[in-house]
Design an enzyme around this catalytic site. Structure first.
Site, short mmCIF file in Angstrom:
data_model
loop_
_atom_site.label_atom_id
_atom_site.label_comp_id
_atom_site.label_asym_id
_atom_site.label_seq_id
_atom_site.Cartn_x
_atom_site.Cartn_y
_atom_site.Cartn_z
CD GLU C 244 -52.11 -34.26 -107.71
OE1 GLU C 244 -51.47 -35.28 -107.11
OE2 GLU C 244 -51.97 -33.34 -108.38
NE ARG C 270 -63.47 -4.25 -86.72
CZ ARG C 270 -62.42 -3.41 -86.50
NH1 ARG C 270 -61.81 -3.52 -85.57
NH2 ARG C 270 -62.06 -2.28 -87.39
CD GLN C 281 -79.92 -6.33 -95.03
OE1 GLN C 281 -79.97 -5.94 -96.28
NE2 GLN C 281 -81.23 -6.49 -94.64
#
Lengths: 251, 321, 381
Positions: C244, C270, C281
């Protein structure tokens, strides 16, 4: 004791993915290929006939270069037992395809041949009927339901016609072409895909079949159709009715 | 038998000739040379009389009880036989499920190539255009064979004008013993409707999936069609969800229509549907989504909910009378 | 170590990508709000072959190796936004399917595995208890042999798939005096007398994956449902947990890749101050770090997959994979919100859900602290 149809042959074509190629601005040449959706329906129908215990073998056949082997494997992943690819890279017309398929059928001797009613790239809707004519076999086109009768010697087919539905019986062997509502093809599963790796693709040539064909049609060019331009936006029903009366004069 | 260049297969519904199948006469005239009409069926004598005024060199009639139903194996054989006897080089029909079933089979019997859905005839009748890829492209095709079979799109060729000249009728002998019998007609389920045929109607109202249920579809699409004396059509999605029967489907795999007026209700405009309506003279689109592609080709666009707009429109059309 | 795919692997992985794209791109917002499990998608995954990826073909599986399996799950996670569904599938594969594959009797395998593979059966396990979480082997649930049955008593918490499971691998102690060596695994089937998995638990993330508190009150389990041998539970559990840890966040790598692409798209679209925010940056740097995080997560995952296919002891790799992927996923989701600004905090943008879904990864199948403990002990600390 009824006898199953010994062998069903399903003919399928590799076509550019219609849902990708149809996107505006797409030239279609880079789109990935898929099994022609109507042929996929034909394959599904063959599988269902086998699942009802009414046939023992399903053979797929297609024509094209090795680049279409992905679609051949997809057909086998769906459940086609084995596949024949006639190695021919030429742009063939429906009559040439029908003549090549006749060669395959004479060798394989199936009791039933299934295929889609048309390929969604060429939209001709001819191959099944031509093949039936060449072989002198009964045909059922635009079929939305198939029932095998009389110890699998006949197929009762419901056809979707312009006027509604028509039911005909065809003696086997016969050619049946699938319409949209015949069934909903299954999704190819990973187990199917893995099983298909062990199934052989039998590559043959027209020469080996003894079929010499030349296409009789020549595609000289393709072009985008003239586009209708967007018209006027109307704001209300009242304005629409006025435009229809006075401008378009259709009322 | 009268010699001819083009043999035209006529379609009928056992009562009368399907009007679109006569558009092939216009195509034959463009091809040049003589043309003959071919009518097959049982007890079609009355119908034959309606076909004498279209300038055909002759009307060939194959009238036999064994031809009562259009079974492809028999029909193709009789057609191919007639074609050879009249010395034709072109076998012509109008695209429909009837001709698409039978003509390719006849083509194979004649060892001839075929073109489906021809839209224009060019270059002295040797070059043809036809739609491919669901109508998103138009192909130009030449045939390298003297014999050929063509099915034309009714919407791309005008209805022929009637002619006073009377074409001679020539009966074709049918030998029942020679007819194939591997196909048997069982039954037919056709909708009886007072509305005009979808492919022949002057006005067509089409509905899409937003019509929700059959009752709403019948009330809005049917109601508007009746207010305008038009026919009903539907998108594939509407047919698939059971809103309308399959023979109402317009589009690539359904019917191609070219009415004076097409009204699209709640239809977004999948390319397959647009391919079937683009030859309509006037297109009205009513849709809630202002960005629905159908607005790109609609003559008049109304952004709104069909459930609200259509009852208003039906009302407004009633008031006009 | 070779991560270049063979033709067959490529074919399989492409098929998984296509399957996810075509069959699993449903809307998740409503299901998440109402904590609804998508049974239809579960069935589709089963029929397609996901649940059976690792299972030998004779039991209805695909017999794929661990590397192919994690790569397939990664592709599923990229296509499918329903992290809860993927969490349920993971719980099913690692805590029910794997124990059966390794410890089931022939009869048990024949009975359960085909259904667990094809989507008709849902499995899970029941280990954690109200008073034993990280200290899992201190469990209090007991099992007492009575003729051809075992009688189970106790309760379990955080049981993934509990409310929908057809069978659970339940851990109980047959002899408390033996401590850890008394821990034993049982296959408890839905409807067993005295078995009550109906108490659903509400949670912060992976809300479309049902979870329950499970009660055993003189619960009768037939002796043939003993999984492995008496006292073999602890080893069986450890094996199941190792699988798992290595695999459960494979789909999260796909989720991270999807988030990364979403952020790049958003940063390009955007505009603020006259230019796209990606040109700033501070934003670009965050996205570059995200890219590095996704790539390193993928590499550590594939490395685990490769090692798991080539040697037996993979405790270290599994713990490192779990730890690294959980941290990376949470950080990616958090940064994705920051890049989307206020919109990222809004449900509609489907970024905040990703963070809620991710956080659980630091808790289940061993908290990040437990993973660090394991790693520490395995590197000689």
């Amino acid at each position: 004791m009824t006898q199953p149809v010994e062998k069903i042959l399903v003919a399928f074509k590799s076509v550019p993915d219609p849902y990708e190629a149809a996107a505006p601005g797409d030239s279609g040449s880079t789109a990935k290929s898929v099994i022609n959706p109507f042929d996929e329906i034909a394959i599904e129908e063959a599988l269902r006939i086998r699942e009802r215990g009414e046939t023992s073998e399903i053979v797929g056949v297609t024509i094209g270069p090795s680049s279409i082997d992905e679609q051949v494997r997809a057909a086998m992943a769906m459940g086609v037992d084995r596949a024949i690819r006639i190695d021919d890279a030429r742009l063939l017309d429906p009559y040439a395809v029908a003549r090549i398929l006749r060669g395959v059928i004479e060798k394989e001797a199936p009791q039933l041949v299934l295929m889609g009613k048309q390929a969604v790239d060429d939209d001709s809707n001819q191959v099944g009927q031509m093949l039936a004519g060449l072989l002198g076999w009964p045909q059922a086109t635009f079929v939305s339901k198939i029932e095998l009768l009389d110890n699998r010697t006949r197929a009762r087919c419901t056809r979707e016609t312009d006027a509604g539905l028509e039911v005909i019986d065809v003696n086997l062997p016969a050619i049946i072409t699938a319409d949209l509502r015949l069934n909903e093809p299954r999704y190819v599963s990973l187990p199917g895909l893995i099983k298909a790796r062990k199934k052989p693709i039998d590559v043959q040539t027209c020469q080996q079949l003894g079929v010499i064909v030349e296409p009789l049609t020549r595609l000289s060019s393709t072009a985008r159709p003239a586009r209708r331009s967007a018209g006027t936006r109307v704001e209300s029903v009242a304005e629409l009715v006025i435009k229809l009366k006075e401008e378009a004069k259709v009322l | 038998m009268t010699k001819t260049n083009t043999l035209i297969l006529i379609e009928h519904d056992r009562q009368q000739v399907k009007r679109p199948s006569l558009h092939a006469v216009t195509a034959a005239q463009q091809l040049g040379g003589d043309y003959s009409l071919l009518l097959l069926g049982s007890a079609v004598g009355e119908m034959a009389k309606s076909l004498l005024g279209y300038g055909a060199a002759s009307l060939l009639v194959a009238d036999h009880a064994e031809l009562a139903e259009p079974l492809a194996d028999r029909y193709a054989l009789v057609i191919a036989d007639a074609f050879q006897k009249c010395g034709a080089t072109t076998l012509l029909g109008t695209s429909s499920t009837f001709s698409k079933d039978i003509l390719p089979r006849a083509a194979a019997l004649l060892d001839a190539p075929m073109l489906t859905d021809v839209m224009t005839i060019e270059g002295n009748g040797n070059s043809f255009t036809r739609p491919i890829n669901a109508g998103s492209m138009i192909a130009t095709v030449q045939l390298g064979s003297e014999r050929r079979v063509l099915s034309i799109r009714a919407s791309a060729f005008a209805a022929p004008t009637g002619n006073t000249a009377v074409s001679p009728i020539e009966q074709l002998a049918v030998d029942a013993a020679l007819l194939p019998n591997g196909m048997q007609f069982v039954s037919r389920e056709e909708r009886i409707s007072d509305r005009p045929d979808l492919t022949e109607a002057r006005v067509v109202v089409g509905g899409g999936r937003p019509l929700k249920d059959k009752e709403t579809f019948d009330r809005l699409v049917g109601g508007l069609a009746d207010a305008l004396g038009g026919a009903i059509g539907a998108t594939r999605a509407a047919v698939d969800t059971g809103l309308a029967p399959n023979d109402y489907q317009i589009g690539q795999t359904g019917k191609v229509i070219a009415p004076d007026l097409y009204i699209a209700l709640g239809i977004s405009g999948a390319i397959q549907h647009l391919a079937g309506i683009k030859d309509s003279r006037v297109i009205i689109a009513i849709n809630k989504d202002p960005d629905a592609p159908i607005f790109q080709m609609a003559t008049y666009a109304l952004v709104g909910d069909v459930h609200q707009v259509v009852p208003e429109l039906i009302e407004a059309l009633r008031d006009r009378e | 170590m070779d991560f270049s795919w063979s033709d067959q692997q490529r074919e399989l992985l492409d098929a998984v990508s296509r399957f996810g794209r075509e069959q699993l791109t449903y809307e998740v917002i409503e299901n998440d709000r109402n904590a609804v499990f998508n049974h239809d998608a579960w069935k589709k995954c089963g029929e397609f072959g996901i649940q059976g990826l690792l299972v030998p073909t004779e039991y209805g599986g695909l017999g794929q190796d661990p590397l192919t399996t994690v790569a397939a799950l990664e592709r599923l996670g990229y296509a499918c936004k329903d992290n809860g569904l993927l969490f349920s599938i993971n719980a099913h594969m690692w805590t029910a399917v794997i124990p059966l594959v390794f410890n089931g009797t022939e009869a048990q395998k024949r009975k359960f595995l085909p259904g667990l593979c094809d989507g008709t059966l849902i499995g899970g396990n029941a280990m954690s208890e109200p008073n034993s979480g990280s200290d899992a082997f201190a469990l209090a649930t007991t099992a007492t042999r009575a003729g051809d049955k075992y009688i189970l008593n106790g309760s379990k918490i955080f049981c993934t798939n509990g409310p929908i499971a057809d069978m659970l691998v339940v851990f109980a102690n047959v002899d408390k005096s033996r401590g850890q060596d008394g821990i034993t695994a049982f296959l408890v089937e839905k409807g067993a007398p005295g078995f009550d998995p109906s108490h659903k638990i509400e949670k912060m993330g992976v809300r479309t994956s049902p979870m329950a508190e499970v009660f055993f009150e003189n619960c009768e389990v037939p002796a043939e449902n003993l999984l492995g041998k008496e006292g073999g539970g602890a080893f069986l559990f450890t094996r199941s947990m190792t699988w798992e840890r290595g695999c459960i966040l494979a789909s999260a790598v796909g989720s991270m890749q999807r988030l990364l692409e979403k952020c790049i798209r958003y940063a390009n679209e955007r505009k603020q101050g006259g230019q796209s925010i990606g040109k700033y940056q501070l934003v670009a740097s965050k996205i570059v770090d995200m890219k590095l995080r996704v790539e390193s997560a993928r590499h550590i995952l594939y490395h685990y997959g490769w090692v798991a296919g080539h040697r037996k002891a993979v405790y270290l790799e599994a713990a490192m994979t779990k730890l690294h992927l959980a941290d990376a996923w949470v950080k990616c989701a958090e940064d994705a919100i920051q890049i989307h600004g206020g919109y990222g905090y809004m449900t509609e943008y489907e970024v905040e859900r990703e963070l809620r879904d991710a956080i659980g990864a630091k808790l289940y199948s061993g908290t990040s602290e437990i993973q660090r403990n394991i790693i520490a002990s395995l590197i000689g600390l």
